[in-house]
Scaffold this motif. Structure first.
Motif, PDB file in Angstrom:
ATOM      1  N   GLY A 348       0.807  -1.209   0.000  1.00  9.84           N
ATOM      2  CA  GLY A 348       0.000   0.000   0.000  1.00  9.84           C
ATOM      3  C   GLY A 348       0.840   1.259   0.000  1.00  9.84           C
ATOM      4  N   GLY A 349       0.151   2.416  -0.022  1.00 11.42           N
ATOM      5  CA  GLY A 349       0.864   3.697  -0.066  1.00 11.42           C
ATOM      6  C   GLY A 349      -0.021   4.822   0.439  1.00 11.42           C
ATOM      7  N   PHE A 350       0.532   6.042   0.394  1.00 16.42           N
ATOM      8  CA  PHE A 350      -0.179   7.219   0.900  1.00 16.42           C
ATOM      9  C   PHE A 350      -1.183   7.767  -0.115  1.00 16.42           C
ATOM     10  CE2 PHE A 350       3.776   7.586   3.466  1.00 16.42           C
ATOM     11  CZ  PHE A 350       3.186   7.647   4.731  1.00 16.42           C
ATOM     12  N   SER A 352      -2.801  11.455  -1.651  1.00 19.98           N
ATOM     13  CA  SER A 352      -2.004  12.579  -2.161  1.00 19.98           C
ATOM     14  C   SER A 352      -1.602  13.566  -1.059  1.00 19.98           C
ATOM     15  CB  SER A 352      -2.760  13.304  -3.267  1.00 19.98           C
ATOM     16  OG  SER A 352      -3.988  13.765  -2.748  1.00 19.98           O
ATOM     17  N   THR A 353      -2.277  13.554   0.113  1.00 20.89           N
ATOM     18  CA  THR A 353      -1.912  14.492   1.184  1.00 20.89           C
ATOM     19  C   THR A 353      -0.819  13.914   2.086  1.00 20.89           C
ATOM     20  OG1 THR A 353      -3.511  13.606   2.781  1.00 20.89           O
ATOM     21  CG2 THR A 353      -4.321  15.330   1.283  1.00 20.89           C
ATOM     22  N   GLY A 354      -0.611  12.615   2.049  1.00 21.38           N
ATOM     23  CA  GLY A 354       0.365  11.980   2.938  1.00 21.38           C
ATOM     24  C   GLY A 354      -0.177  11.802   4.351  1.00 21.38           C
ATOM     25  N   HIS A 355      -1.436  12.184   4.552  1.00 19.64           N
ATOM     26  CA  HIS A 355      -2.065  12.081   5.872  1.00 19.64           C
ATOM     27  C   HIS A 355      -2.644  10.675   6.079  1.00 19.64           C
ATOM     28  CE1 HIS A 355      -4.467  14.263   9.116  1.00 19.64           C
ATOM     29  NE2 HIS A 355      -5.072  13.102   9.064  1.00 19.64           N
ATOM     30  N   TYR A 356      -3.101  10.079   4.980  1.00 18.67           N
ATOM     31  CA  TYR A 356      -3.751   8.756   5.060  1.00 18.67           C
ATOM     32  C   TYR A 356      -2.908   7.710   4.342  1.00 18.67           C
ATOM     33  CZ  TYR A 356      -7.701  11.577   6.455  1.00 18.67           C
ATOM     34  OH  TYR A 356      -8.499  12.470   7.120  1.00 18.67           O
ATOM     35  N   PHE A 357      -2.945   6.504   4.911  1.00 19.09           N
ATOM     36  CA  PHE A 357      -2.234   5.380   4.298  1.00 19.09           C
ATOM     37  C   PHE A 357      -3.269   4.321   3.923  1.00 19.09           C
ATOM     38  CE2 PHE A 357      -0.335   1.142   5.150  1.00 19.09           C
ATOM     39  CZ  PHE A 357       0.525   1.103   4.063  1.00 19.09           C
ATOM     40  N   LEU A 358      -3.184   3.817   2.693  1.00 13.04           N
ATOM     41  CA  LEU A 358      -4.142   2.809   2.222  1.00 13.04           C
ATOM     42  C   LEU A 358      -3.395   1.519   1.924  1.00 13.04           C
ATOM     43  CD1 LEU A 358      -5.012   5.788   0.751  1.00 13.04           C
ATOM     44  CD2 LEU A 358      -7.032   4.412   0.351  1.00 13.04           C
ATOM     45  N   VAL A 359      -3.874   0.408   2.489  1.00 15.96           N
ATOM     46  CA  VAL A 359      -3.154  -0.860   2.329  1.00 15.96           C
ATOM     47  C   VAL A 359      -4.131  -1.973   1.972  1.00 15.96           C
ATOM     48  CG1 VAL A 359      -3.206  -1.286   4.845  1.00 15.96           C
ATOM     49  CG2 VAL A 359      -1.524  -2.488   3.438  1.00 15.96           C
ATOM     50  N   ALA A 360      -3.663  -2.887   1.104  1.00 22.90           N
ATOM     51  CA  ALA A 360      -4.522  -4.008   0.693  1.00 22.90           C
ATOM     52  C   ALA A 360      -4.488  -5.111   1.738  1.00 22.90           C
ATOM     53  CB  ALA A 360      -4.028  -4.553  -0.650  1.00 22.90           C
ATOM     54  N   ALA A 361      -5.657  -5.545   2.175  1.00 26.85           N
ATOM     55  CA  ALA A 361      -5.782  -6.797   2.944  1.00 26.85           C
ATOM     56  C   ALA A 361      -6.207  -7.776   1.869  1.00 26.85           C
ATOM     57  CB  ALA A 361      -6.836  -6.653   4.023  1.00 26.85           C
ATOM     58  N   LYS A 386      -8.597  -9.921  -4.455  1.00 34.13           N
ATOM     59  CA  LYS A 386      -7.162  -9.736  -4.206  1.00 34.13           C
ATOM     60  C   LYS A 386      -6.626  -8.410  -4.764  1.00 34.13           C
ATOM     61  CE  LYS A 386      -5.824 -14.406  -3.314  1.00 34.13           C
ATOM     62  NZ  LYS A 386      -5.521 -15.655  -3.932  1.00 34.13           N
ATOM     63  N   PRO A 387      -6.947  -7.319  -4.084  1.00 37.99           N
ATOM     64  CA  PRO A 387      -6.357  -6.045  -4.526  1.00 37.99           C
ATOM     65  C   PRO A 387      -4.842  -6.103  -4.426  1.00 37.99           C
ATOM     66  CG  PRO A 387      -7.444  -5.804  -2.379  1.00 37.99           C
ATOM     67  CD  PRO A 387      -7.777  -7.169  -2.888  1.00 37.99           C
ATOM     68  N   HIS A 388      -4.146  -5.550  -5.401  1.00 34.57           N
ATOM     69  CA  HIS A 388      -2.675  -5.497  -5.393  1.00 34.57           C
ATOM     70  C   HIS A 388      -2.271  -4.130  -5.938  1.00 34.57           C
ATOM     71  CE1 HIS A 388       1.544  -6.301  -6.100  1.00 34.57           C
ATOM     72  NE2 HIS A 388       1.419  -7.414  -5.400  1.00 34.57           N
ATOM     73  N   PRO A 389      -2.151  -3.141  -5.052  1.00 37.92           N
ATOM     74  CA  PRO A 389      -1.878  -1.780  -5.544  1.00 37.92           C
ATOM     75  C   PRO A 389      -0.403  -1.449  -5.750  1.00 37.92           C
ATOM     76  CG  PRO A 389      -2.377  -1.740  -3.180  1.00 37.92           C
ATOM     77  CD  PRO A 389      -2.444  -3.188  -3.617  1.00 37.92           C
ATOM     78  N   GLY A 390       0.548  -2.288  -5.233  1.00 33.49           N
ATOM     79  CA  GLY A 390       1.927  -1.796  -5.112  1.00 33.49           C
ATOM     80  C   GLY A 390       1.837  -0.706  -4.062  1.00 33.49           C
ATOM     81  N   ARG A 391       2.280   0.502  -4.397  1.00 33.57           N
ATOM     82  CA  ARG A 391       2.010   1.606  -3.461  1.00 33.57           C
ATOM     83  C   ARG A 391       0.717   2.324  -3.842  1.00 33.57           C
ATOM     84  NH1 ARG A 391       7.743   4.335  -3.847  1.00 33.57           N
ATOM     85  NH2 ARG A 391       7.688   3.158  -5.787  1.00 33.57           N
ATOM     86  N   GLY A 392       0.034   1.833  -4.897  1.00 36.26           N
ATOM     87  CA  GLY A 392      -1.151   2.512  -5.415  1.00 36.26           C
ATOM     88  C   GLY A 392      -0.704   3.739  -6.171  1.00 36.26           C
ATOM     89  N   ASN A 401     -10.110  13.656  -5.736  1.00 36.12           N
ATOM     90  CA  ASN A 401      -8.771  13.067  -5.615  1.00 36.12           C
ATOM     91  C   ASN A 401      -8.975  11.575  -5.442  1.00 36.12           C
ATOM     92  OD1 ASN A 401      -7.755  15.615  -5.636  1.00 36.12           O
ATOM     93  ND2 ASN A 401      -7.459  15.748  -3.433  1.00 36.12           N
ATOM     94  N   LEU A 402      -8.293  10.781  -6.262  1.00 38.05           N
ATOM     95  CA  LEU A 402      -8.568   9.343  -6.272  1.00 38.05           C
ATOM     96  C   LEU A 402      -7.291   8.555  -6.054  1.00 38.05           C
ATOM     97  CD1 LEU A 402     -10.674   9.478  -9.552  1.00 38.05           C
ATOM     98  CD2 LEU A 402     -11.590   9.517  -7.230  1.00 38.05           C
ATOM     99  N   TRP A 403      -7.366   7.566  -5.167  1.00 40.70           N
ATOM    100  CA  TRP A 403      -6.263   6.625  -4.985  1.00 40.70           C
ATOM    101  C   TRP A 403      -6.680   5.340  -5.690  1.00 40.70           C
ATOM    102  CZ3 TRP A 403      -5.633   1.774  -2.687  1.00 40.70           C
ATOM    103  CH2 TRP A 403      -4.306   1.377  -2.425  1.00 40.70           C
ATOM    104  N   VAL A 404      -5.757   4.766  -6.456  1.00 45.04           N
ATOM    105  CA  VAL A 404      -6.131   3.689  -7.378  1.00 45.04           C
ATOM    106  C   VAL A 404      -5.459   2.371  -6.990  1.00 45.04           C
ATOM    107  CG1 VAL A 404      -6.168   3.023  -9.823  1.00 45.04           C
ATOM    108  CG2 VAL A 404      -6.194   5.450  -9.198  1.00 45.04           C
ATOM    109  N   THR A 405      -6.216   1.283  -7.083  1.00 43.91           N
ATOM    110  CA  THR A 405      -5.618  -0.049  -6.922  1.00 43.91           C
ATOM    111  C   THR A 405      -6.046  -0.969  -8.064  1.00 43.91           C
ATOM    112  OG1 THR A 405      -5.331  -1.984  -5.506  1.00 43.91           O
ATOM    113  CG2 THR A 405      -7.495  -0.958  -5.424  1.00 43.91           C
ATOM    114  N   SER A 406      -5.116  -1.849  -8.457  1.00 44.68           N
ATOM    115  CA  SER A 406      -5.455  -2.916  -9.403  1.00 44.68           C
ATOM    116  C   SER A 406      -5.763  -4.170  -8.595  1.00 44.68           C
ATOM    117  CB  SER A 406      -4.281  -3.156 -10.347  1.00 44.68           C
ATOM    118  OG  SER A 406      -3.065  -3.129  -9.633  1.00 44.68           O
ATOM    119  N   HIS A 407      -6.156  -5.265  -9.276  1.00 44.60           N
ATOM    120  CA  HIS A 407      -6.482  -6.517  -8.586  1.00 44.60           C
ATOM    121  C   HIS A 407      -5.787  -7.688  -9.252  1.00 44.60           C
ATOM    122  CE1 HIS A 407      -9.653  -3.857  -7.174  1.00 44.60           C
ATOM    123  NE2 HIS A 407      -9.704  -4.641  -6.109  1.00 44.60           N
TER     124      HIS A 407
END
Ligand code: DHE
Length: 552
Positions: A348-350, A352-361, A386-392, A401-407
């Motif tokens: 996972g990764g941050f 765009s603000t760096g305030h939130y962290f998003l991680v794949a379970a 099975k989400p697999h974002p790398g760092r997204g 503002n959108l944070w993106v993940t692939s699967h």
């Protein structure tokens, strides 16, 4: 009343003695079945050793070092209680062979052609006997492995060259156990360094001066970019197996501390980021985040990110589903806040603000959102198989503002709104890549780009796994599918931008003609193909500026 109490006591005794008996019964049954399983299988000590090495290289990442399962199902002759994904009947040679050779739609790669027929046959036997026991590895062993090659006092105090370190790229050649440092401005290879077995990721120090690699042999290698040719200045082995390393990035702590995330043993080690001297080790075994809070020994450390707003690292413990916020202000006695989330945490990764962290379970098909400065769980979002974002990656369009993940498990790219207001932390859009099936490992964009790049590395279709899709971030329409250029083959994996945000570097690995292909991000035309003798199955690429500043 007295009679009732006696009756209750009798019922309790009956239940207890029944459950004790049934426990014993199941224990006996287990031993017998193990014997039967072992008796049916013949495997020599040498084969056992070879099988363990193959398992460690190829299987442990997904199925766990002790074979108890994680992203992939358990691979034990007897199913661990409460963790019964496959059942013992599936664990038979023919079934196992089919799985190993062909892979699964859930994201397991097909190993035929990568492992030899003999190796596959050996693995069908190896997996039907109990796994070998992992010896202890702690502070003493880490200290013994530590090599300070060039002490700080003997290093230059400023760069010994006029190159632009910010636009250096570190490129991993996993199978060769090497890292190449390339000048991103001139595209010249500056050096190829031996960094240990199957390097997994690179991270850069907060100043950008040092590049650290970590590999499947648990080795951390520290590279100094100030010397004329980048040089290895220190090495240490933090464990037997690892995937993550990160440095302290908060103001006042730049280039001071480094954290190592161990797969085996499962622990967090904090080291001096200037010398790699180990300072403390904390095991991550603990209670799971959910259900009956079972205690989990193999609690591997997956993604780690360094906060820019606080002196903390966010360490994700895979099997327990606990997100650890590790305060490094006292590195010999680090403070921990553990946040229960979902199993099994991976990458996972941050935002765009760096305030939130998003991680794949990833095994729960969820993305977990953590508010880093406030050390709390914000939301758990169901996305896809099975989400697999790398760092997204972070993009911006009319949806917000959108944070993106692939699967990995299906053809779906999910876009999560991250800015406050209606639908924050919700999937506001899903798009599909070309063709069918999942297998996407990484997504990438850049604040200056109008494009979103997606690979399909683990898709079984050779046409799909050797190409990358590029989407327009405003319309979210597919703009172009870029196939491997002529003379290049293998699987396309991992995209990285240069510092200016106008080039995208893509690796081609697992083919006969591997290469690093550099695209112009505006025209989507090939700008350069790096395909010299030293390019051996490149995987991850890390631009110094983007890695230091978490630009993705
Ligand atoms: Fe990775 C990131 C684990 C297979 C290339 N990989 C990560 C991270 C983890 C991880 C925990 C996040 C690190 C972080 O951010 O701190 N990867 C694993 C596995 O356990 C798994 C599934 C199996 C294994 O045995 O290793 C696995 N990974 C792969 C590959 O097969 C890839 C494609 C090639 C390779 O090196 O083996 C691969 N993983 C990468 C890359 C990153 C990564 C390039 C970094 C992405 C980034 O942009 O930061």
């Amino acid at each position: 009343m007295k009679k009732l109490n006696v009756l209750i006591a009798l019922i309790v005794i009956a239940i207890l003695s029944f459950s004790c008996k049934s426990d014993k019964k199941s224990e006996v049954k287990k031993q017998k079945t193990t014997e039967i399983a072992s008796n049916e299988i013949s495997i020599t000590d040498a084969e056992m050793e070879k099988g363990a090495a193959i398992y460690f290289d190829r299987c442990a990442g997904c199925h766990g070092s002790s074979r108890k399962g994680a992203t992939g199902p358990h691979l034990l002759p007897i199913a661990p209680e409460g963790n019964n994904y496959l059942g013992t009947t599936m664990l038979k040679a023919a079934g196992l062979k089919a799985f190993i050779e062909n892979g699964t739609p859930g994201g397991m790669p097909e190993w035929k052609g990568i492992m030899t027929d003999d190796e596959i046959e050996l693995m069908t036997r190896f997996l039907q006997v109990d796994p070998p026991i992992v010896p202890p590895y702690g502070m003493a062993e880490i200290k013994n492995s530590w090599k300070l090659i060039i002490p700080v006092a003997d290093r230059p105090t400023k760069p010994q060259h006029k190159r632009n370190i910010d636009n250096y790229f570190g490129v991993i050649m996993r199978d060769a156990g090497k890292v190449a440092i390339i000048d991103g401005d001139t595209k010249e290879k500056l050096v190829v360094l031996k960094t240990g077995f199957a390097v997994h990721i690179l991270r850069t120090s907060a100043s950008g001066r040092y590049i650290y690699s970590v590999g499947r042999d648990g080795r951390i290698t520290m590279i100094d970019t100030y010397t004329k040719t980048p040089t290895i200045v220190a090495e240490v082995k933090g464990g037997f197996d690892a995937r993550s390393v990160e440095v302290s990035k908060f103001k006042g702590y730049e280039d001071k501390y480094l954290v190592f995330g161990g797969y085996s043993p499962s622990h967090i080690a904090i080291l001096d980021a200037q010398t790699l001297e180990p300072l403390s080790v904390t095991p991550t075994a603990g209670n799971a985040c959910d259900g009956d809070k079972e205690f989990i020994e193999e609690a591997r450390v997956a993604a780690i990110v360094a906060s820019h707003t606080d002196p903390v690292w966010i360490c994700n413990v895979k099997e327990t589903g606990m997100v650890w916020i590790v305060d490094y202000t006292d590195p010999r006695n680090p403070g921990m806040t553990q946040i229960p989330t979902a199993r099994f945490l991976h990458d996972g990764g941050f935002d765009s603000t760096g305030h939130y962290f998003l991680v794949a379970a990833n095994a729960s098909n969820k993305i977990v959102v953590i508010d880093v400065p406030n050390k709390k769980l914000v939301k758990i979002i169901e996305t896809g198989i099975k989400p697999h974002p790398g760092r997204g990656t972070n993009i911006k369009n009319k949806l917000g503002n959108l944070w993106v993940t692939s699967h990995l498990g299906e053809n779906k790219i999910s876009l999560i709104k991250t800015n406050p207001g209606d639908k924050q932390w919700t999937v506001v859009k899903e798009i599909k890549a070309t063709g069918n099936g999942g297998g996407a490992l990484f997504v990438k964009s850049h604040p200056k780009s109008k494009h979103l790049w997606v690979d399909r590395t683990l898709n079984p279709d050779a046409k799909l796994n050797s190409s990358v899709d590029v989407f327009d971030i405003n319309t979210l329409e597919l703009k172009k599918t870029l196939s491997a250029p002529e003379g290049v083959d293998g699987r396309a994996v991992h995209m990285e931008y240069n510092k200016a945000g106008n080039e995208v570097w893509v690796s081609y690995f697992m083919g006969k003609n591997s290469a690093i292909v550099i695209y112009d991000d505006k025209t989507l035309k090939v700008k350069k193909i790096i395909q010299e003798d030293w390019v051996e199955n490149p995987t991850g690429k890390f631009n110094v500026y983007n890695t230091t500043h978490d630009i993705y």
